[in-house]
Write a protein that holds these residues in place. Structure first.
Motif, PDB file in Angstrom:
ATOM      1  N   PRO A 292      38.943  -7.241 -91.652  1.00 47.28           N
ATOM      2  CA  PRO A 292      38.504  -5.942 -91.107  1.00 47.28           C
ATOM      3  C   PRO A 292      37.001  -5.687 -91.210  1.00 47.28           C
ATOM      4  N   GLU A 293      36.391  -6.036 -92.332  1.00 47.17           N
ATOM      5  CA  GLU A 293      34.950  -5.768 -92.467  1.00 47.17           C
ATOM      6  C   GLU A 293      34.128  -6.656 -91.528  1.00 47.17           C
TER       7      GLU A 293
ATOM      8  N   ARG B 238      31.724  -5.761 -88.035  1.00 44.71           N
ATOM      9  CA  ARG B 238      30.414  -6.349 -87.737  1.00 44.71           C
ATOM     10  C   ARG B 238      30.388  -6.950 -86.336  1.00 44.71           C
ATOM     11  N   LEU B 239      31.496  -7.591 -85.950  1.00 41.80           N
ATOM     12  CA  LEU B 239      31.577  -8.152 -84.603  1.00 41.80           C
ATOM     13  C   LEU B 239      31.557  -7.047 -83.554  1.00 41.80           C
ATOM     14  N   ASN B 240      32.333  -5.992 -83.795  1.00 41.17           N
ATOM     15  CA  ASN B 240      32.395  -4.870 -82.853  1.00 41.17           C
ATOM     16  C   ASN B 240      31.044  -4.189 -82.698  1.00 41.17           C
ATOM     17  N   GLU B 241      30.271  -4.146 -83.784  1.00 39.17           N
ATOM     18  CA  GLU B 241      28.950  -3.511 -83.758  1.00 39.17           C
ATOM     19  C   GLU B 241      27.873  -4.478 -83.261  1.00 39.17           C
ATOM     20  N   LYS B 242      28.272  -5.662 -82.827  1.00 37.53           N
ATOM     21  CA  LYS B 242      27.351  -6.685 -82.292  1.00 37.53           C
ATOM     22  C   LYS B 242      26.292  -7.101 -83.307  1.00 37.53           C
ATOM     23  N   LYS B 243      26.671  -7.129 -84.602  1.00 34.25           N
ATOM     24  CA  LYS B 243      25.761  -7.578 -85.645  1.00 34.25           C
ATOM     25  C   LYS B 243      25.781  -9.099 -85.780  1.00 34.25           C
ATOM     26  N   VAL B 244      26.693  -9.746 -85.032  1.00 31.08           N
ATOM     27  CA  VAL B 244      26.757 -11.201 -84.977  1.00 31.08           C
ATOM     28  C   VAL B 244      26.551 -11.580 -83.515  1.00 31.08           C
ATOM     29  N   SER B 245      25.593 -12.452 -83.256  1.00 30.45           N
ATOM     30  CA  SER B 245      25.277 -12.777 -81.866  1.00 30.45           C
ATOM     31  C   SER B 245      26.372 -13.636 -81.228  1.00 30.45           C
TER      32      SER B 245
END
Length: 161
Positions: free
Chosen positions: A42-43, A47-54
């Motif tokens: 979940p955490e 991060r993926l949903n917030e586009k913090k990972v390219s």
């Protein structure tokens, strides 16, 4: 003795429980599936949903994991056809020469749409039955409907030599 298969399981993240289930039913048939797909906690999903990972980072990770696998299973659920990452993974599997097995999610009653790249590149598509999944993993080219009945003749499918 269990047969070890390194398999990449492409799926919509809402279908994570189906990934666990397919692994479980195959292990009951003496198959040991080592799934190399990405399953975000979940955490990490946040991060993926917030586009913090390219996207480049995700693609690099997926390529590494898929190269390691000998086969690819695509879990076909109600929303799988609309998932861009699933279509990208299927295209990557095709480019890497991996056999691609579509498996309809357990419990589906009505026909569902299939990802466009699965239609193009699949080597088999089967219902949720261990014998059908194992046959497809062993190289049997079989195309079934959701209920396990044989589908109409499938032309132009990806074949594995």
């Amino acid at each position: 003795m269990a047969t070890l298969r390194n398999v990449f399981i492409s799926h919509h993240h809402k279908d994570d429980s189906s990934v666990d289930s397919v692994t479980r039913i195959l292990s009951g048939k003496e198959y040991n599936i080592r799934n190399s797909s990405i399953r975000a906690k979940p955490e990490n999903q946040r991060r993926l949903n917030e586009k913090k990972v390219s996207d480049l980072t995700i693609k690099r990770l997926l390529r590494m994991k898929m190269r390691w696998a000998s086969k690819v299973i695509v879990v076909i659920g109600k929303e799988t056809h609309s998932r861009p990452w699933v279509n990208w993974e299927i295209e990557l599997a095709h480019k890497l020469g991996k056999p691609i097995v579509g498996v309809y999610e357990n419990g589906l009653k009505d026909q569902v749409e299939v990802p466009i790249n699965l239609e193009k590149y699949e080597s088999s598509r089967v219902a949720w039955r261990s014998d059908a999944i194992i046959g497809a993993l062993e190289g049997e080219s079989r195309f079934e409907n959701i209920d396990g009945s044989l589908a109409d003749d499938k032309k132009g499918s990806h074949s594995v030599c």
